[in-house]
Write an enzyme that holds these catalytic residues in place. Structure first.
Site, PDB file in Angstrom:
ATOM      1  N   SER A  59       0.841  -1.199   0.000  1.00  0.00           N
ATOM      2  CA  SER A  59       0.000   0.000   0.000  1.00  0.00           C
ATOM      3  C   SER A  59       0.873   1.245   0.000  1.00  0.00           C
ATOM      4  O   SER A  59       1.754   1.380   0.848  1.00  0.00           O
ATOM      5  CB  SER A  59      -0.918   0.036   1.220  1.00  0.00           C
ATOM      6  OG  SER A  59      -1.645   1.266   1.221  1.00  0.00           O
ATOM      7  N   VAL A  64       7.372   2.056   4.388  1.00  0.00           N
ATOM      8  CA  VAL A  64       8.311   1.321   3.535  1.00  0.00           C
ATOM      9  C   VAL A  64       7.896   1.444   2.069  1.00  0.00           C
ATOM     10  O   VAL A  64       8.746   1.650   1.198  1.00  0.00           O
ATOM     11  CB  VAL A  64       8.425  -0.160   3.970  1.00  0.00           C
ATOM     12  CG1 VAL A  64       9.344  -0.932   3.031  1.00  0.00           C
ATOM     13  CG2 VAL A  64       8.943  -0.263   5.402  1.00  0.00           C
ATOM     14  N   CYS A  65       6.608   1.372   1.796  1.00  0.00           N
ATOM     15  CA  CYS A  65       6.123   1.494   0.411  1.00  0.00           C
ATOM     16  C   CYS A  65       6.418   2.883  -0.150  1.00  0.00           C
ATOM     17  O   CYS A  65       6.813   3.018  -1.309  1.00  0.00           O
ATOM     18  CB  CYS A  65       4.629   1.198   0.346  1.00  0.00           C
ATOM     19  SG  CYS A  65       4.194  -0.473   0.877  1.00  0.00           S
ATOM     20  N   GLU A  66       6.232   3.909   0.671  1.00  0.00           N
ATOM     21  CA  GLU A  66       6.560   5.271   0.250  1.00  0.00           C
ATOM     22  C   GLU A  66       8.040   5.390  -0.059  1.00  0.00           C
ATOM     23  O   GLU A  66       8.424   5.939  -1.098  1.00  0.00           O
ATOM     24  CB  GLU A  66       6.192   6.273   1.356  1.00  0.00           C
ATOM     25  CG  GLU A  66       4.711   6.481   1.530  1.00  0.00           C
ATOM     26  CD  GLU A  66       4.390   7.460   2.647  1.00  0.00           C
ATOM     27  OE1 GLU A  66       5.306   7.947   3.349  1.00  0.00           O
ATOM     28  OE2 GLU A  66       3.199   7.762   2.822  1.00  0.00           O
ATOM     29  N   THR A  69       8.959   3.565  -3.314  1.00  0.00           N
ATOM     30  CA  THR A  69       8.495   4.275  -4.503  1.00  0.00           C
ATOM     31  C   THR A  69       9.329   5.532  -4.743  1.00  0.00           C
ATOM     32  O   THR A  69       9.698   5.820  -5.888  1.00  0.00           O
ATOM     33  CB  THR A  69       6.993   4.599  -4.379  1.00  0.00           C
ATOM     34  OG1 THR A  69       6.287   3.369  -4.150  1.00  0.00           O
ATOM     35  CG2 THR A  69       6.459   5.269  -5.627  1.00  0.00           C
TER      36      THR A  69
END
Length: 173
Positions: A59, A64-66, A69
């Site tokens: 998500s 971590v996803c931010e 990306t």
């Protein structure tokens, strides 16, 4: 019926089941259809002829996803002839909002929310959560898989340096 791989990874240290076969280096990538911005369908063939780094995140609204990306957005600006994709089950509207707020312009955001087509084709759909497992795939211009990383604990970071090196190597061929 899709293959289920019980305990293939963990999510917050709990084993989860991934739907779809494990992708391996040397495989030809399976087709999928996801949604790009504006709800426009995007399939494997839309990027044919380009080297692609595919960054998969559970998500976009998590730390971590931010970070993942953002890192690949920075690298994408330096990679000539490479398309960098980020795939999650977040809605395209949420992806666009996040990218606008964060100044993300070099990564193509794709949503697998509708039918988990990418998740099943690449073996990253988490059965218990209807999220995608954190993973990195590099495809050459002929859709051959040249690099794979399924992150064993979904809340951990991938190996950015290895993924970028593999992408540069695929682009140099």
């Amino acid at each position: 019926m899709a293959v289920e791989r019980e305990g293939a990874i963990t999510f917050k240290n709990n084993p989860v089941t991934l739907i779809g076969e494990e992708v391996k280096v040397g495989d030809t990538a399976k087709d999928f259809t996801v949604l790009a911005q504006g709800l426009k369908p995007y399939s494997l063939n839309d990027g044919k002829g380009k080297v692609r780094l595919i960054s998969v995140v559970p998500s976009i609204d998590t730390g971590v996803c931010e970070a993942q990306t953002r890192r690949f957005n920075e690298e994408a600006a330096k990679l000539e002839g490479v398309e960098v994709l980020t795939v999650s089950v977040d809605l395209p509207f949420a992806q666009a909002r996040w990218c606008g707020a964060e100044g993300i312009e070099n990564v193509k955001m794709l949503s697998d929310h509708r039918d988990l087509s990418f998740g099943e084709a690449f073996g990253v759909a988490i059965k218990q959560l209807r999220l995608l497992a954190r993973a990195i795939f590099v495809l050459d211009a002929d859709n051959k898989v040249t690099y794979v990383e399924y992150v064993s604990e979904a809340t951990n970071h991938p190996d950015y340096d290895k993924a970028i090196a593999a992408t540069k190597e695929a682009a140099a061929k």
